[in-house]
Design a protein around this motif. Structure first.
Motif, PDB file in Angstrom:
ATOM      1  N   LEU A 132      -5.276   5.910   1.642  1.00 49.61           N
ATOM      2  CA  LEU A 132      -4.231   4.574   1.114  1.00 49.61           C
ATOM      3  C   LEU A 132      -4.851   4.054  -0.269  1.00 49.61           C
ATOM      4  CD1 LEU A 132      -3.949   2.389   4.430  1.00 49.61           C
ATOM      5  CD2 LEU A 132      -2.256   3.699   3.053  1.00 49.61           C
ATOM      6  N   HIS A 133      -3.765   3.798  -0.911  1.00 42.58           N
ATOM      7  CA  HIS A 133      -3.906   3.216  -2.387  1.00 42.58           C
ATOM      8  C   HIS A 133      -3.047   2.218  -2.724  1.00 42.58           C
ATOM      9  CE1 HIS A 133      -5.016   3.345  -6.526  1.00 42.58           C
ATOM     10  NE2 HIS A 133      -3.992   3.328  -6.806  1.00 42.58           N
ATOM     11  N   THR A 134      -3.362   1.237  -3.124  1.00 41.55           N
ATOM     12  CA  THR A 134      -2.503   0.039  -3.245  1.00 41.55           C
ATOM     13  C   THR A 134      -2.327  -0.090  -4.920  1.00 41.55           C
ATOM     14  OG1 THR A 134      -3.003  -1.283  -1.366  1.00 41.55           O
ATOM     15  CG2 THR A 134      -1.771  -2.428  -3.547  1.00 41.55           C
ATOM     16  N   LEU A 172      -6.541   1.493   9.379  1.00 45.94           N
ATOM     17  CA  LEU A 172      -5.291   1.668  10.013  1.00 45.94           C
ATOM     18  C   LEU A 172      -4.339   0.458  10.310  1.00 45.94           C
ATOM     19  CD1 LEU A 172      -3.200   4.017  10.580  1.00 45.94           C
ATOM     20  CD2 LEU A 172      -3.931   3.715  12.943  1.00 45.94           C
ATOM     21  N   PRO A 215       0.822  -1.233   0.099  1.00 40.61           N
ATOM     22  CA  PRO A 215      -0.182  -0.339   0.082  1.00 40.61           C
ATOM     23  C   PRO A 215       0.909   1.232   0.086  1.00 40.61           C
ATOM     24  CG  PRO A 215      -0.758  -1.579   1.559  1.00 40.61           C
ATOM     25  CD  PRO A 215       0.596  -2.075   1.192  1.00 40.61           C
ATOM     26  N   ILE A 274      -3.587   7.465   8.548  1.00 46.96           N
ATOM     27  CA  ILE A 274      -3.297   7.141   7.233  1.00 46.96           C
ATOM     28  C   ILE A 274      -2.370   5.759   7.379  1.00 46.96           C
ATOM     29  CG2 ILE A 274      -2.329   7.444   5.094  1.00 46.96           C
ATOM     30  CD1 ILE A 274      -3.377  10.243   4.898  1.00 46.96           C
ATOM     31  N   LYS A 275      -1.223   5.852   8.131  1.00 47.34           N
ATOM     32  CA  LYS A 275      -0.228   4.822   8.127  1.00 47.34           C
ATOM     33  C   LYS A 275       0.424   4.950   9.324  1.00 47.34           C
ATOM     34  CE  LYS A 275       3.944   3.022   5.953  1.00 47.34           C
ATOM     35  NZ  LYS A 275       3.633   1.706   5.963  1.00 47.34           N
ATOM     36  N   SER A 322     -11.582   5.038   9.785  1.00 49.49           N
ATOM     37  CA  SER A 322     -10.428   4.930   9.030  1.00 49.49           C
ATOM     38  C   SER A 322      -9.997   3.488   8.956  1.00 49.49           C
ATOM     39  CB  SER A 322      -9.059   6.026   8.765  1.00 49.49           C
ATOM     40  OG  SER A 322      -8.468   5.690  10.073  1.00 49.49           O
ATOM     41  N   MET A 330       0.043   5.551  -1.169  1.00 44.43           N
ATOM     42  CA  MET A 330      -0.965   6.689  -0.920  1.00 44.43           C
ATOM     43  C   MET A 330      -1.280   7.358  -2.242  1.00 44.43           C
ATOM     44  SD  MET A 330      -0.619   9.781   1.767  1.00 44.43           S
ATOM     45  CE  MET A 330       0.954  10.483   1.007  1.00 44.43           C
ATOM     46  N   TYR A 379       8.287   9.596   1.329  1.00 40.66           N
ATOM     47  CA  TYR A 379       7.380   9.635   0.064  1.00 40.66           C
ATOM     48  C   TYR A 379       7.889   9.808  -0.978  1.00 40.66           C
ATOM     49  CZ  TYR A 379       4.979  10.730   4.650  1.00 40.66           C
ATOM     50  OH  TYR A 379       4.782  10.671   5.936  1.00 40.66           O
TER      51      TYR A 379
END
Length: 376
Positions: free
Chosen positions: A357-359, A259, A55, A310-311, A257, A57, A87
């Motif tokens: 979050l985006h995979t 997590l 994952p 988010i993480k 969310s 973002m 990032y």
């Protein structure tokens, strides 16, 4: 490496090797030769790569004139400072049709625009999108609240968009009464909206949190404590369960969310701390645990604004979004919160920032049968 090395390997081993590459490397491999392109477009590769994908973002910076999107990988090395080094940009793109990210699943983003009919699902890696067929029987007005959700069924692997519409009357200046609710489901590939039995309570959230094949919203009942509404995307049935107690005795200031693979509730009703509850065992109400109590700078992120964790990084730092205008992090080492300047809404052309979050995946939009696929 000897010429023809991959040609002499069994196909499943070649797929296993290539599926461990990060998205940017896979994109480069697609340009090697026609046979590699066909292999990397195959269902077997897409499925294998997604199962190993880590994952990251998705970030959208919105403004009056334009919206810009960017996909990031996380660099989760211990002690990596300054924080912006964690990032790494994978790809940037402009998608002028939409401005808000409503969900992410299997490498696809669900986006909405200004109008209720402006609904899109895109793959930012392959640069393809579909616009959902509008429901010609539905007419929307300003006296309605609309909530959305996007996810994938656990058993059949169907991608579904959920839309819940509420008609309401204002009882007082601070309260409203729902007079009618309607829930629709759009399964990608069918080009059809179907009505299902809606949940009975008003969604506090405008988009559902996808986890374990289910969508989750906080819901409000004026005559009872607030709850969490859960929609099983496979059976398309709603259920509810309770959440942990919030700091504030009046009003509703929490938000949900996902997590580290668990459902969490973030409570930001205090001026000096953020409380994050985690459901250790999914679906078990007694497993809610107060996992993090974070001291914060009230000038950075005041009380009664929504905060989305988010993480959690390996060193204990936590990345969070504050009310659509900045991303910040909590340092487990210094016990302080700091904003991340590269993720700050600066005003002017970019006055809002959203992150989710985006995979990344190489799932083809053309796999959804009847849908019209476009490029961007």
């Amino acid at each position: 490496m000897r010429k023809g090395f991959f040609a002499n390997l069994p196909l499943e081993i070649t797929i296993d090797i290539l599926s461990r590459l990060p998205p940017r490397a896979v994109i480069s491999c697609r340009c090697v030769c026609k046979s590699w392109l066909e292999l990397l477009d195959s269902h077997e590769f897409v499925k294998s790569h997604l199962s190993k994908s880590v994952p990251g973002m998705a970030v959208v910076r919105s403004g009056v004139e334009s919206n810009s999107y960017e996909i990031f990988e996380f660099k989760d090395s211990l002690g990596l400072e300054p924080h912006h080094l964690r990032y790494s940009s994978v790809t940037k793109f402009v998608f002028p049709h939409a401005e808000v990210i409503r969900g992410s699943a299997n490498g696809l983003l669900f986006l909405t625009g200004d109008q209720p009919c402006d609904l899109y699902v895109c793959n930012p890696i392959t640069r393809h999108y579909i616009k959902l067929r509008p429901d010609l029987d539905s007419v929307y007005s300003l006296s309605q609240i609309v909530a959305y959700g996007f996810g994938v069924t656990k058993l059949t692997g169907q991608h579904k968009v959920v839309r819940i519409v509420y008609d309401y009357d204002l009882e007082t200046e601070d309260s409203l009464r729902v007079t009618k609710s309607h829930c629709e489901v759009y399964t990608l590939g069918t080009r059809t909206w179907r009505s299902i039995i809606p949940g009975a309570l008003l969604m506090y959230d405008t988009f559902g949190i996808f986890l374990n094949g289910n969508l989750h919203w906080l819901v409000v009942d004026p005559n009872a404590p607030s709850q969490i509404s859960c929609l099983d995307l496979e059976t398309e049935l709603f259920s509810t369960f309770s959440h942990p107690p919030l700091l504030a005795s009046g009003g509703f200031v929490g938000n949900l969310s996902a997590l580290a693979g668990s459902l969490c509730l973030c409570d930001n009703s205090s001026e000096d701390k953020i409380v994050i509850w985690v459901m250790r065992e999914y679906g078990v109400e007694t497993s809610w645990t107060k996992e993090y109590v974070i001291s914060k700078d009230p000038d950075l992120c005041g009380a009664y604004v929504l905060v989305f964790p988010i993480k959690v990084f390996e060193d204990g730092d936590i990345l969070m979004e504050c009310e659509d205008f900045l991303l910040f992090y909590y340092s487990d080492k210094t016990k302080t919160t700091k904003k991340i300047k590269m993720f700050e809404a600066r005003g002017g052309n970019h006055s809002r920032i959203d992150a989710i979050l985006h995979t990344p995946s190489f799932l083809s939009m053309k796999s959804f049968g009847m849908e019209d696929v476009n490029s961007f």
